[in-house]
Write an enzyme that holds these catalytic residues in place. Structure first.
Site, PDB file in Angstrom:
ATOM      1  N   GLY A  50       0.776  -1.248   0.000  1.00 27.38           N
ATOM      2  CA  GLY A  50       0.000   0.000   0.000  1.00 27.38           C
ATOM      3  C   GLY A  50       0.798   1.283   0.000  1.00 27.38           C
ATOM      4  O   GLY A  50       0.372   2.278  -0.575  1.00 27.38           O
ATOM      5  N   GLU A 105       3.533   4.091   6.515  1.00 29.36           N
ATOM      6  CA  GLU A 105       2.284   3.363   6.254  1.00 29.36           C
ATOM      7  C   GLU A 105       1.369   4.183   5.358  1.00 29.36           C
ATOM      8  O   GLU A 105       1.386   5.411   5.399  1.00 29.36           O
ATOM      9  CB  GLU A 105       1.552   3.088   7.578  1.00 29.36           C
ATOM     10  CG  GLU A 105       1.826   1.719   8.172  1.00 29.36           C
ATOM     11  CD  GLU A 105       1.129   0.586   7.406  1.00 29.36           C
ATOM     12  OE1 GLU A 105       0.686   0.789   6.255  1.00 29.36           O
ATOM     13  OE2 GLU A 105       1.019  -0.508   7.984  1.00 29.36           O
ATOM     14  N   ASP A 109      -6.045   1.424  10.056  1.00 28.86           N
ATOM     15  CA  ASP A 109      -7.469   1.120  10.224  1.00 28.86           C
ATOM     16  C   ASP A 109      -7.660   0.531  11.622  1.00 28.86           C
ATOM     17  O   ASP A 109      -7.875   1.257  12.590  1.00 28.86           O
ATOM     18  CB  ASP A 109      -7.868   0.162   9.098  1.00 28.86           C
ATOM     19  CG  ASP A 109      -9.329  -0.221   9.133  1.00 28.86           C
ATOM     20  OD1 ASP A 109     -10.087   0.387   9.906  1.00 28.86           O
ATOM     21  OD2 ASP A 109      -9.722  -1.125   8.368  1.00 28.86           O
ATOM     22  N   LYS A 137      -7.863   6.216   9.829  1.00 29.30           N
ATOM     23  CA  LYS A 137      -9.326   6.161   9.889  1.00 29.30           C
ATOM     24  C   LYS A 137      -9.789   6.482  11.305  1.00 29.30           C
ATOM     25  O   LYS A 137      -9.250   5.951  12.271  1.00 29.30           O
ATOM     26  CB  LYS A 137      -9.825   4.756   9.522  1.00 29.30           C
ATOM     27  CG  LYS A 137      -9.852   4.500   8.045  1.00 29.30           C
ATOM     28  CD  LYS A 137     -10.602   3.219   7.747  1.00 29.30           C
ATOM     29  CE  LYS A 137     -10.245   2.735   6.364  1.00 29.30           C
ATOM     30  NZ  LYS A 137     -10.844   1.432   6.046  1.00 29.30           N
ATOM     31  N   VAL A 159     -11.438   3.085   1.288  1.00 22.39           N
ATOM     32  CA  VAL A 159     -10.912   4.002   0.275  1.00 22.39           C
ATOM     33  C   VAL A 159      -9.899   3.287  -0.631  1.00 22.39           C
ATOM     34  O   VAL A 159      -9.251   2.327  -0.203  1.00 22.39           O
ATOM     35  CB  VAL A 159     -10.262   5.248   0.930  1.00 22.39           C
ATOM     36  CG1 VAL A 159     -11.314   6.088   1.639  1.00 22.39           C
ATOM     37  CG2 VAL A 159      -9.147   4.865   1.912  1.00 22.39           C
ATOM     38  N   ASP A 165      -5.514  -0.394  -2.414  1.00 20.79           N
ATOM     39  CA  ASP A 165      -6.196  -1.283  -3.359  1.00 20.79           C
ATOM     40  C   ASP A 165      -7.525  -1.793  -2.842  1.00 20.79           C
ATOM     41  O   ASP A 165      -7.807  -1.787  -1.633  1.00 20.79           O
ATOM     42  CB  ASP A 165      -5.331  -2.510  -3.632  1.00 20.79           C
ATOM     43  CG  ASP A 165      -5.297  -3.459  -2.418  1.00 20.79           C
ATOM     44  OD1 ASP A 165      -4.934  -2.993  -1.323  1.00 20.79           O
ATOM     45  OD2 ASP A 165      -5.677  -4.640  -2.569  1.00 20.79           O
ATOM     46  N   ARG A 171      -4.646   0.759  -7.258  1.00 25.87           N
ATOM     47  CA  ARG A 171      -3.489   1.412  -6.621  1.00 25.87           C
ATOM     48  C   ARG A 171      -2.957   2.539  -7.500  1.00 25.87           C
ATOM     49  O   ARG A 171      -2.312   3.459  -7.021  1.00 25.87           O
ATOM     50  CB  ARG A 171      -2.357   0.392  -6.409  1.00 25.87           C
ATOM     51  CG  ARG A 171      -2.700  -0.750  -5.470  1.00 25.87           C
ATOM     52  CD  ARG A 171      -1.421  -1.527  -5.162  1.00 25.87           C
ATOM     53  NE  ARG A 171      -1.683  -2.830  -4.566  1.00 25.87           N
ATOM     54  CZ  ARG A 171      -1.883  -3.056  -3.273  1.00 25.87           C
ATOM     55  NH1 ARG A 171      -1.887  -2.043  -2.426  1.00 25.87           N
ATOM     56  NH2 ARG A 171      -2.072  -4.266  -2.827  1.00 25.87           N
TER      57      ARG A 171
HETATM   58  P1  IMP Z   1      -4.903  -2.276   9.972  1.00 28.99           P
HETATM   59  O1  IMP Z   1      -3.915  -3.368  10.350  1.00 28.99           O
HETATM   60  O2  IMP Z   1      -6.325  -2.710  10.163  1.00 28.99           O
HETATM   61  O3  IMP Z   1      -4.600  -0.950  10.646  1.00 28.99           O
HETATM   62  O4  IMP Z   1      -4.842  -2.071   8.421  1.00 28.99           O
HETATM   63  C1  IMP Z   1      -3.708  -1.724   7.836  1.00 28.99           C
HETATM   64  C2  IMP Z   1      -3.639  -2.085   6.373  1.00 28.99           C
HETATM   65  O5  IMP Z   1      -4.882  -2.519   5.784  1.00 28.99           O
HETATM   66  C3  IMP Z   1      -3.274  -0.834   5.637  1.00 28.99           C
HETATM   67  O6  IMP Z   1      -1.882  -0.632   5.632  1.00 28.99           O
HETATM   68  C4  IMP Z   1      -3.858  -1.083   4.263  1.00 28.99           C
HETATM   69  O7  IMP Z   1      -2.921  -1.773   3.458  1.00 28.99           O
HETATM   70  C5  IMP Z   1      -5.086  -1.917   4.520  1.00 28.99           C
HETATM   71  N1  IMP Z   1      -6.294  -1.062   4.573  1.00 28.99           N
HETATM   72  C6  IMP Z   1      -6.941  -0.596   5.668  1.00 28.99           C
HETATM   73  N2  IMP Z   1      -7.996   0.166   5.334  1.00 28.99           N
HETATM   74  C7  IMP Z   1      -8.015   0.202   3.979  1.00 28.99           C
HETATM   75  C8  IMP Z   1      -8.883   0.867   3.019  1.00 28.99           C
HETATM   76  O8  IMP Z   1      -9.833   1.602   3.325  1.00 28.99           O
HETATM   77  N3  IMP Z   1      -8.564   0.662   1.699  1.00 28.99           N
HETATM   78  C9  IMP Z   1      -7.521  -0.124   1.300  1.00 28.99           C
HETATM   79  N4  IMP Z   1      -6.692  -0.741   2.169  1.00 28.99           N
HETATM   80  C10 IMP Z   1      -6.938  -0.576   3.486  1.00 28.99           C
HETATM   81 MG    MG Z   2      -0.555  -1.008   4.272  1.00 30.80          MG
END
Ligand code: IMP
Ligand code: MG
Length: 180
Positions: A50, A105, A109, A137, A159, A165, A171
């Protein structure tokens, strides 16, 4: 037949952040980070896939000697929700012991990825460890995590674009769109 990518470009989905807004913010982040790390030679660790675009653009605004490396992790599979299990797909190659490390990063999320990387990289004994995320987020954190530099705080929506993606696609879009 019109491609899914073209639908974004032709306005079928709302734009959350324009390319200009993104680039302006990255310029500011680069200045702040360059100031904060004056006299040091930080290692930037981009989190694939990402953050490849964000890492590349951010580095262009760093005015210090610095290095870049990448780690690849995944927790989403092809879904819109985190699976909750973080897997390492590619380890870093550089040695970060006694180095100033800044993890780059794309979006935070649940916070699980950042939390996982904090633990994993702390074990390698860096001199300092900080996190920068282009997007955070609001109201979606499942764990306490740290993020030292935040580009934009955004609503809890799915998003895509600018490196982000859905099922490995979109992307390449230069703006960030709300997809859900
Ligand atoms: P987390 O571990 O839940 O904080 O998510 C982290 C990873 O999930 C990010 O680095 C993104 O690669 C992916 N991700 C989280 N939310 C989104 C989104 O809304 N769109 C696309 N990828 C996301
Ligand atoms: Mg990521």
């Amino acid at each position: 037949m019109i491609s899914e990518t073209a639908k974004f470009l032709e306005g079928h989905y709302p734009v959350l952040l324009t390319p200009e807004q993104i680039q302006q913010k990255i310029c500011e982040l680069g200045e702040t980070i360059s100031n904060d790390y004056q006299g040091l030679c930080p290692v930037f660790i981009g989190v694939l896939n990402g953050s490849y675009m964000f890492t590349a653009d951010l580095m262009r605004h760093i005015t210090l000697d610095c290095e870049v490396d990448f780690v690849k992790i995944s927790s989403y599979g092809d879904a819109m929700q985190t699976s909750g299990v973080v897997k390492v797909r590619k380890e870093i190659d550089c040695h970060i012991e006694e180095r100033d490390v800044l993890v780059v990063e794309d979006i935070i999320d649940s916070g699980l990825s950042v939390k996982y990387l904090e633990k994993k990289l702390t074990d390698l004994k860096p001199k300092s460890l900080k996190f920068v995320s282009l997007l955070v987020k609001e109201g979606s954190a499942k764990v306490d995590y740290r993020c030292d530099y935040v580009g934009f705080r955004i609503p809890n929506r799915f998003v895509v674009g600018y490196g982000l993606d859905y099922s490995q696609k979109f992307r390449n879009l230069p703006a960030i769109y709300v997809m859900d």
